[in-house]
Design an enzyme around this catalytic site. Structure first.
Site, PDB file in Angstrom:
ATOM      1  N   ALA A  64       0.817  -1.223   0.000  1.00  0.00           N
ATOM      2  CA  ALA A  64       0.000   0.000   0.000  1.00  0.00           C
ATOM      3  C   ALA A  64       0.847   1.268   0.000  1.00  0.00           C
ATOM      4  CB  ALA A  64      -0.940   0.003   1.203  1.00  0.00           C
ATOM      5  N   LEU A  66       3.830   4.099   0.982  1.00  0.00           N
ATOM      6  CA  LEU A  66       4.373   4.731   2.190  1.00  0.00           C
ATOM      7  C   LEU A  66       3.406   4.579   3.359  1.00  0.00           C
ATOM      8  CD1 LEU A  66       6.502   6.807   3.314  1.00  0.00           C
ATOM      9  CD2 LEU A  66       4.875   8.581   2.647  1.00  0.00           C
ATOM     10  N   LEU A  68       1.474   6.071   5.781  1.00  0.00           N
ATOM     11  CA  LEU A  68       1.032   7.463   5.884  1.00  0.00           C
ATOM     12  C   LEU A  68       1.020   7.954   7.328  1.00  0.00           C
ATOM     13  CD1 LEU A  68      -1.790   7.281   3.200  1.00  0.00           C
ATOM     14  CD2 LEU A  68       0.346   8.565   3.006  1.00  0.00           C
ATOM     15  N   GLU A 114       6.567   2.168  -6.640  1.00  0.00           N
ATOM     16  CA  GLU A 114       7.968   2.604  -6.748  1.00  0.00           C
ATOM     17  C   GLU A 114       8.910   1.432  -6.455  1.00  0.00           C
ATOM     18  OE1 GLU A 114       7.359   6.170  -4.116  1.00  0.00           O
ATOM     19  OE2 GLU A 114       8.303   7.185  -5.806  1.00  0.00           O
ATOM     20  N   GLU A 134      -0.628   9.453  -4.351  1.00  0.00           N
ATOM     21  CA  GLU A 134       0.052  10.656  -3.865  1.00  0.00           C
ATOM     22  C   GLU A 134      -0.679  11.914  -4.318  1.00  0.00           C
ATOM     23  OE1 GLU A 134       1.480   8.051  -5.203  1.00  0.00           O
ATOM     24  OE2 GLU A 134       3.448   7.636  -4.331  1.00  0.00           O
ATOM     25  N   GLY A 142       8.137  10.016  -3.871  1.00  0.00           N
ATOM     26  CA  GLY A 142       9.417  10.328  -3.231  1.00  0.00           C
ATOM     27  C   GLY A 142      10.366   9.143  -3.227  1.00  0.00           C
TER      28      GLY A 142
HETATM   29  C1  1HE Z   1      -2.184   1.955   5.897  1.00  0.00           C
HETATM   30  C2  1HE Z   1      -1.826   2.242   4.562  1.00  0.00           C
HETATM   31  C3  1HE Z   1      -0.797   3.179   4.344  1.00  0.00           C
HETATM   32  C4  1HE Z   1      -3.404   0.773   4.538  1.00  0.00           C
HETATM   33  N1  1HE Z   1      -0.226   3.768   5.425  1.00  0.00           N
HETATM   34  N2  1HE Z   1      -1.576   2.567   6.924  1.00  0.00           N
HETATM   35  N3  1HE Z   1      -0.704   4.898  -0.025  1.00  0.00           N
HETATM   36  C5  1HE Z   1      -2.013   5.096  -0.143  1.00  0.00           C
HETATM   37  O1  1HE Z   1      -2.519   6.189  -0.171  1.00  0.00           O
HETATM   38  C6  1HE Z   1      -2.867   3.838  -0.183  1.00  0.00           C
HETATM   39  C7  1HE Z   1      -3.668   3.754   1.086  1.00  0.00           C
HETATM   40  N4  1HE Z   1      -4.289   2.463   1.267  1.00  0.00           N
HETATM   41  C8  1HE Z   1      -5.401   2.069   0.559  1.00  0.00           C
HETATM   42  O2  1HE Z   1      -5.859   2.716  -0.361  1.00  0.00           O
HETATM   43  C9  1HE Z   1      -6.030   0.781   0.971  1.00  0.00           C
HETATM   44  O3  1HE Z   1      -5.573   0.468   2.294  1.00  0.00           O
HETATM   45  C10 1HE Z   1      -5.709  -0.429   0.057  1.00  0.00           C
HETATM   46  C11 1HE Z   1      -6.418  -0.256  -1.285  1.00  0.00           C
HETATM   47  C12 1HE Z   1      -4.209  -0.608  -0.153  1.00  0.00           C
HETATM   48  C13 1HE Z   1      -6.225  -1.736   0.741  1.00  0.00           C
HETATM   49  O4  1HE Z   1      -7.581  -1.592   1.104  1.00  0.00           O
HETATM   50  P1  1HE Z   1      -8.228  -2.571   2.201  1.00  0.00           P
HETATM   51  O5  1HE Z   1      -9.688  -2.254   2.275  1.00  0.00           O
HETATM   52  O6  1HE Z   1      -7.808  -3.966   1.952  1.00  0.00           O
HETATM   53  O7  1HE Z   1      -7.513  -2.177   3.595  1.00  0.00           O
HETATM   54  P2  1HE Z   1      -7.804  -0.915   4.565  1.00  0.00           P
HETATM   55  O8  1HE Z   1      -8.965  -1.237   5.473  1.00  0.00           O
HETATM   56  O9  1HE Z   1      -7.849   0.373   3.837  1.00  0.00           O
HETATM   57  O10 1HE Z   1      -6.475  -0.874   5.461  1.00  0.00           O
HETATM   58  C14 1HE Z   1      -6.179  -1.874   6.424  1.00  0.00           C
HETATM   59  C15 1HE Z   1      -5.268  -1.251   7.479  1.00  0.00           C
HETATM   60  O11 1HE Z   1      -4.043  -0.881   6.838  1.00  0.00           O
HETATM   61  C16 1HE Z   1      -5.833   0.040   8.061  1.00  0.00           C
HETATM   62  O12 1HE Z   1      -5.343   0.158   9.380  1.00  0.00           O
HETATM   63  P3  1HE Z   1      -6.266  -0.252  10.676  1.00  0.00           P
HETATM   64  O13 1HE Z   1      -5.374   0.017  11.854  1.00  0.00           O
HETATM   65  O14 1HE Z   1      -7.475   0.650  10.572  1.00  0.00           O
HETATM   66  O15 1HE Z   1      -6.622  -1.705  10.480  1.00  0.00           O
HETATM   67  C17 1HE Z   1      -5.197   1.106   7.224  1.00  0.00           C
HETATM   68  O16 1HE Z   1      -5.122   2.365   7.883  1.00  0.00           O
HETATM   69  C18 1HE Z   1      -3.811   0.521   7.024  1.00  0.00           C
HETATM   70  N5  1HE Z   1      -3.164   1.058   5.836  1.00  0.00           N
HETATM   71  N6  1HE Z   1      -2.603   1.489   3.744  1.00  0.00           N
HETATM   72  C19 1HE Z   1      -0.623   3.450   6.668  1.00  0.00           C
HETATM   73  N7  1HE Z   1      -0.382   3.483   3.129  1.00  0.00           N
HETATM   74  C20 1HE Z   1       8.334   7.267  -0.811  1.00  0.00           C
HETATM   75  S1  1HE Z   1       7.010   8.249  -1.054  1.00  0.00           S
HETATM   76  C21 1HE Z   1       5.702   7.214  -1.415  1.00  0.00           C
HETATM   77  C22 1HE Z   1       4.423   7.976  -1.256  1.00  0.00           C
HETATM   78  C23 1HE Z   1       3.256   7.070  -1.140  1.00  0.00           C
HETATM   79  O17 1HE Z   1       3.354   5.872  -1.178  1.00  0.00           O
HETATM   80  S2  1HE Z   1       1.761   7.844  -0.931  1.00  0.00           S
HETATM   81  C24 1HE Z   1       0.573   6.603  -1.141  1.00  0.00           C
HETATM   82  C25 1HE Z   1       0.247   5.942   0.153  1.00  0.00           C
END
Ligand code: 1HE
Length: 261
Positions: A64, A66, A68, A114, A134, A142
């Site tokens: 998923a 970074l 966040l 990435e 992002e 990043g």
């Molecule tokens: C997370 C993250 C995360 C999940 N950071 N905690 N990435 C994103 O913006 C993608 C964000 N994630 C999603 O869109 C979805 O989680 C998924 C499509 C990947 C999966 O969905 P799903 O329904 O299977 O899972 P969920 O219920 O959204 O998430 C399960 C748990 O994982 C939940 O935590 P919980 O404590 O409530 O159980 C979420 O908060 C956690 N979780 N993704 C932190 N990314 C070097 S620069 C790079 C810049 C980037 O990568 S920005 C893009 C970040």
């Protein structure tokens, strides 16, 4: 070699395949600082027997991106250093000791894409989807994405993904070049492992040339590229292993005749 969120397993008859698995499924394999450093250390510390690596993710999603939850407290200077830390880690993946095959499924998003784009071959199953959220989160890539992803799919497609939040399906991803292989659901790891096993049989210098010379030649003006190619070709063909492989083919001993698949 095992880290809390990264499991490393050395397999194969000659211990020639490293299987590197993100094991933070509860957080969809989101990458925090500790995990990106563990990825860096994993590639730095591979045993000398390893000739190829497979990277995949536990649970429903490859990665998923970074984590966040760590983003909130950083100032500009810390943000710069954080991005550079990702660059250093993914540099070890792309320009590390061995070819890396990514086995993709589910979300391959943000930093997950990435990471995948730093690998040499990507195998996706039908559940795979790609996105760069992002753009929607008010940030920018990043982890080297702005350098590597346009080289796979072009700047226009990456701009569209980030500006509009477009999600790319597994089939479209294969068509536009995000993955080289598309396989049925659940088969990405097995296909990636099969490819890694094949890649591991190449002469190490050939794999080295493909990892280290080819991407640089692709960035060079043609005249310099031809020259670099000639240097690399000369070095590769002078290795005793290359001479033996060519001799085996000429004597009908090689089992690697080119075959239609
Ligand atoms: C997370 C993250 C995360 C999940 N950071 N905690 N990435 C994103 O913006 C993608 C964000 N994630 C999603 O869109 C979805 O989680 C998924 C499509 C990947 C999966 O969905 P799903 O329904 O299977 O899972 P969920 O219920 O959204 O998430 C399960 C748990 O994982 C939940 O935590 P919980 O404590 O409530 O159980 C979420 O908060 C956690 N979780 N993704 C932190 N990314 C070097 S620069 C790079 C810049 C980037 O990568 S920005 C893009 C970040």
């Amino acid at each position: 070699m095992t880290h809390q969120d990264l499991h490393i397993d050395i397999r194969g008859e000659q211990q020639e395949i490293a299987v590197i698995r993100l094991t933070r499924a509860k957080k969809r394999n989101a990458i925090n600082d500790a995990l990106i450093l563990a990825i860096r250390d994993a590639f730095d510390g591979l045993p000398a027997t390893v000739r190829a690596a497979v990277i995949d993710g536990e649970g429903e999603h490859f990665c998923a991106g970074l984590d966040l939850s760590e983003l909130q407290e950083r100032d500009a200077g810390q943000g710069l250093l954080h991005s550079r830390m990702w660059h250093a880690a993914l540099e070890r993946v792309q320009y590390g000791p061995v070819p890396v095959i990514a086995a993709l499924h589910g979300a391959v998003v943000g930093g997950g894409l990435e990471l995948a784009s730093a690998c040499h071959i990507r195998v996706a199953d039908e559940t795979t989807f790609y996105a760069l959220p992002e753009g929607s989160r008010g940030i920018f890539v990043g982890g080297g994405g702005s350098v590597r992803i346009p080289r796979l799919i072009g700047a226009a497609r990456m701009t569209d993904m980030m500006m509009t939040g477009r999600v790319i399906s597994a089939a479209e991803g294969e068509r536009i070049g995000l993955a080289q292989y598309l396989v049925p659901t659940g088969n990405a790891f097995d296909k990636a492992f099969e490819l890694a096993t094949r890649v591991a049989t190449n002469a190490p210098l050939t794999n080295y040339a493909l990892m280290h010379a080819l991407p640089r030649i692709a960035e060079q003006p043609a005249d310099q590229g031809f020259f670099t190619e000639a240097m690399m070709a000369a070095i590769a063909q002078s290795a005793p292993e290359a001479k033996k492989r060519v001799r085996d083919f000429l004597e009908g001993k090689a089992g690697t005749k080119v075959q239609k698949s």
